[in-house]
Scaffold this active site. Structure first.
Site, PDB file in Angstrom:
ATOM      1  N   ARG A 164       0.832  -1.216   0.000  1.00  0.00           N
ATOM      2  CA  ARG A 164       0.000   0.000   0.000  1.00  0.00           C
ATOM      3  C   ARG A 164       0.870   1.271   0.000  1.00  0.00           C
ATOM      4  O   ARG A 164       0.562   2.255   0.674  1.00  0.00           O
ATOM      5  CB  ARG A 164      -0.929   0.047   1.210  1.00  0.00           C
ATOM      6  CG  ARG A 164      -1.966  -1.038   1.241  1.00  0.00           C
ATOM      7  CD  ARG A 164      -2.966  -0.898   0.104  1.00  0.00           C
ATOM      8  NE  ARG A 164      -4.098  -1.758   0.305  1.00  0.00           N
ATOM      9  CZ  ARG A 164      -4.154  -3.042  -0.024  1.00  0.00           C
ATOM     10  NH1 ARG A 164      -3.118  -3.620  -0.611  1.00  0.00           N
ATOM     11  NH2 ARG A 164      -5.248  -3.748   0.192  1.00  0.00           N
ATOM     12  N   SER A 237     -10.556  -0.931   3.817  1.00  0.00           N
ATOM     13  CA  SER A 237      -9.744  -1.108   5.022  1.00  0.00           C
ATOM     14  C   SER A 237      -9.290   0.263   5.524  1.00  0.00           C
ATOM     15  O   SER A 237      -8.678   1.017   4.768  1.00  0.00           O
ATOM     16  CB  SER A 237      -8.492  -1.928   4.719  1.00  0.00           C
ATOM     17  OG  SER A 237      -8.824  -3.162   4.167  1.00  0.00           O
ATOM     18  N   GLU A 332      -4.591   3.315   6.643  1.00  0.00           N
ATOM     19  CA  GLU A 332      -4.323   3.081   5.233  1.00  0.00           C
ATOM     20  C   GLU A 332      -4.973   4.215   4.445  1.00  0.00           C
ATOM     21  O   GLU A 332      -4.500   4.620   3.390  1.00  0.00           O
ATOM     22  CB  GLU A 332      -4.954   1.736   4.853  1.00  0.00           C
ATOM     23  CG  GLU A 332      -4.439   1.160   3.565  1.00  0.00           C
ATOM     24  CD  GLU A 332      -5.536   0.617   2.689  1.00  0.00           C
ATOM     25  OE1 GLU A 332      -6.496   1.346   2.383  1.00  0.00           O
ATOM     26  OE2 GLU A 332      -5.414  -0.539   2.298  1.00  0.00           O
TER      27      GLU A 332
HETATM   28  N1  EPU Z   1     -10.305 -10.907  10.429  1.00  0.00           N
HETATM   29  C1  EPU Z   1     -10.955 -11.042  11.630  1.00  0.00           C
HETATM   30  N2  EPU Z   1     -12.029 -10.243  11.875  1.00  0.00           N
HETATM   31  C2  EPU Z   1     -12.501  -9.353  10.975  1.00  0.00           C
HETATM   32  C3  EPU Z   1     -11.842  -9.214   9.748  1.00  0.00           C
HETATM   33  C4  EPU Z   1     -10.737 -10.009   9.481  1.00  0.00           C
HETATM   34  O1  EPU Z   1     -10.562 -11.835  12.462  1.00  0.00           O
HETATM   35  O2  EPU Z   1     -13.487  -8.671  11.288  1.00  0.00           O
HETATM   36  C5  EPU Z   1      -9.098 -11.727  10.150  1.00  0.00           C
HETATM   37  C6  EPU Z   1      -9.385 -13.145   9.727  1.00  0.00           C
HETATM   38  O3  EPU Z   1      -8.419 -13.962  10.323  1.00  0.00           O
HETATM   39  C7  EPU Z   1      -9.136 -13.124   8.245  1.00  0.00           C
HETATM   40  C8  EPU Z   1      -8.006 -12.123   8.159  1.00  0.00           C
HETATM   41  O4  EPU Z   1      -8.317 -11.153   9.143  1.00  0.00           O
HETATM   42  O5  EPU Z   1      -8.773 -14.380   7.791  1.00  0.00           O
HETATM   43  C9  EPU Z   1      -7.844 -11.450   6.815  1.00  0.00           C
HETATM   44  O6  EPU Z   1      -9.069 -10.849   6.429  1.00  0.00           O
HETATM   45  P1  EPU Z   1      -9.347 -10.515   4.894  1.00  0.00           P
HETATM   46  O7  EPU Z   1      -9.099 -11.704   4.036  1.00  0.00           O
HETATM   47  O8  EPU Z   1     -10.683  -9.870   4.784  1.00  0.00           O
HETATM   48  O9  EPU Z   1      -8.201  -9.494   4.533  1.00  0.00           O
HETATM   49  P2  EPU Z   1      -7.635  -8.209   5.266  1.00  0.00           P
HETATM   50  O10 EPU Z   1      -6.221  -8.513   5.625  1.00  0.00           O
HETATM   51  O11 EPU Z   1      -8.531  -7.740   6.347  1.00  0.00           O
HETATM   52  C10 EPU Z   1      -6.640  -7.221   3.075  1.00  0.00           C
HETATM   53  C11 EPU Z   1      -6.679  -5.897   2.367  1.00  0.00           C
HETATM   54  C12 EPU Z   1      -8.007  -5.740   1.645  1.00  0.00           C
HETATM   55  C13 EPU Z   1      -8.162  -6.885   0.645  1.00  0.00           C
HETATM   56  C14 EPU Z   1      -8.088  -8.211   1.404  1.00  0.00           C
HETATM   57  C15 EPU Z   1      -8.087  -9.398   0.484  1.00  0.00           C
HETATM   58  C16 EPU Z   1      -5.287  -4.427   3.696  1.00  0.00           C
HETATM   59  C17 EPU Z   1      -5.234  -3.249   4.608  1.00  0.00           C
HETATM   60  N3  EPU Z   1      -6.503  -4.813   3.307  1.00  0.00           N
HETATM   61  O12 EPU Z   1      -7.653  -7.164   4.081  1.00  0.00           O
HETATM   62  O13 EPU Z   1      -7.979  -4.519   0.933  1.00  0.00           O
HETATM   63  O14 EPU Z   1      -9.394  -6.805  -0.043  1.00  0.00           O
HETATM   64  O15 EPU Z   1      -6.844  -8.276   2.152  1.00  0.00           O
HETATM   65  O16 EPU Z   1      -6.870  -9.491  -0.180  1.00  0.00           O
HETATM   66  O17 EPU Z   1      -4.239  -4.961   3.324  1.00  0.00           O
HETATM   67  C18 EPU Z   1      -8.529  -2.205   1.079  1.00  0.00           C
HETATM   68  O18 EPU Z   1      -7.319  -1.990   0.925  1.00  0.00           O
HETATM   69  O19 EPU Z   1      -9.356  -1.288   1.235  1.00  0.00           O
HETATM   70  C19 EPU Z   1      -8.992  -3.579   1.125  1.00  0.00           C
HETATM   71  C20 EPU Z   1     -10.265  -3.892   1.330  1.00  0.00           C
END
Ligand code: EPU
Length: 336
Positions: A164, A237, A332
């Protein structure tokens, strides 16, 4: 070029918070950027580049000029064997552009489907999702320099891409992105390793999916987890996933065995969504500012929240995660 004074920015940010700009300039071409350079009074004011407004939180009015580049253009630039170079204007809607490439039978951007925002903002953030980042597909970025009036082309290796992050947030902050080129392929080399994608494809009984089917799977996952800004104000995010040092990660693993951790350069990456949920914030609401009920990493505007209220909530989330886990979350989203 369209110039508007005392402009309402509410519809230009996906949080949907109220904010005004002294001047709002909408550019329709790179030539209009050169015309704007000659408007000395406007150029003397603080300038803010705004793409789709999907990664910004206004906590105050903008006491200067907001520039929105509506540079529209989509073209196939060249092809060499299976490799095809496509170019898009900065003002193109990102997802519309992704769908256009898929419609041409080109693979490469399917995992980045449905990300809100514009093509021009994508390299600034190095947007990423489901195992693919923009830098994996980007060839060059064309920018306009307000100081010299020159248009430059930066190739991928010169863009300083990180998680990012890019040179456009640092040394080249404030440059106007005009066009972006991508290297795509007629032969799919699909990235399916992100757990959610594999599961979604299995649920659909797709063992050899096409890029379009992967895009549909990604859209379905996103729709389930992430709120649509058309219905509820948000900017995806709100925080980055923090990377913590190895020793700290090991301590936390011992104290919280359920905490997910992923190997990353410099230590371990921890999902900020998990940390925030563990602190009890998921689904919580303070007035109209809230933490989304389905994804704790997304802050939302339930209606009439101000940017300052959403920011205050974000700071409280940061405090509680720091207190409980000793990790300082970084936004972010750009907070203005
Ligand atoms: N999780 C929780 N509780 C929640 C949300 C997430 O426990 O309420 C944990 C779970 O363990 C889950 C893990 O977080 O397995 C990862 O969650 P997710 O796959 O939704 O991905 P993220 O790390 O929260 C990142 C990006 C997203 C992108 C997704 C999928 C960042 C800051 N965000 O989110 O990007 O869509 O991966 O690749 O890196 C954005 O940048 O706006 C965005 C949505």
């Amino acid at each position: 070029m369209q110039i508007q004074h005392n402009a309402d920015l509410r519809r230009l940010n996906t949080f949907g918070v109220a904010a005004r700009a002294v001047t709002l300039v909408t550019l329709r071409s790179a030539g209009e950027a050169r015309d704007l350079l000659r408007q000395r009074a406007l150029m003397a004011a603080p300038m803010l580049m705004l793409g789709g407004g999907s990664n910004i939180l206004f906590t105050r009015d903008w006491d200067g000029v907001v520039v929105v580049p509506r540079l529209l253009d989509r073209e196939v630039d060249s092809s060499q064997g299976d490799t095809v170079t496509v170019v898009a204007g900065a003002g193109e809607d990102w997802d519309g552009f992704v769908r256009w490439t898929l419609g041409l039978g080109l693979a490469g951007l399917e995992n980045l489907s449905l990300i809100p925002g514009s093509v021009g903002a994508a390299p600034i953030q190095n947007i990423g999702a489901y195992g693919v980042e923009l830098r994996d597909r980007l060839l060059w970025v064309e920018t306009f320099d307000w100081q010299s009036g020159r248009t430059d082309r930066l190739y991928n290796a010169d863009c300083g891409f990180g998680y990012r992050d890019s040179v456009f947030k640092h040394e080249l902050a404030g440059r106007l992105v005009t066009r972006v080129a991508f290297r795509l392929s007629r032969t799919p080399d699909l990235e399916l390793d992100y757990g959610d994608i594999r599961q979604e494809l299995a649920d659909r009984q797709l063992t050899r999916p096409t890029p379009l089917q992967v895009a549909e799977a990604v859209c379905a996952i996103r729709r389930r987890k992430l709120p649509d800004p058309a219905h509820i104000g948000n900017a995806g995010s709100f925080f980055r996933n923090p990377v913590i040092a190895g020793a700290h990660a090991a301590d936390l693993r011992e104290a919280h065995p359920a905490m997910p951790q992923f190997a990353a350069l410099g230590g371990a990456k921890v999902p900020a969504g998990w940390l925030i949920e563990a602190c009890g914030w998921k689904g919580r609401r303070e007035g109209d500012a809230g933490v989304h009920a389905d994804h704790a990493l997304v802050l939302v505007n339930h209606g009439k929240a101000t940017g300052a209220q959403i920011h205050a909530l974000a700071l409280r989330v940061v405090d509680s995660v720091r207190e409980r886990f000793g990790i300082t979350l970084e936004p972010e989203v750009r907070v203005v």
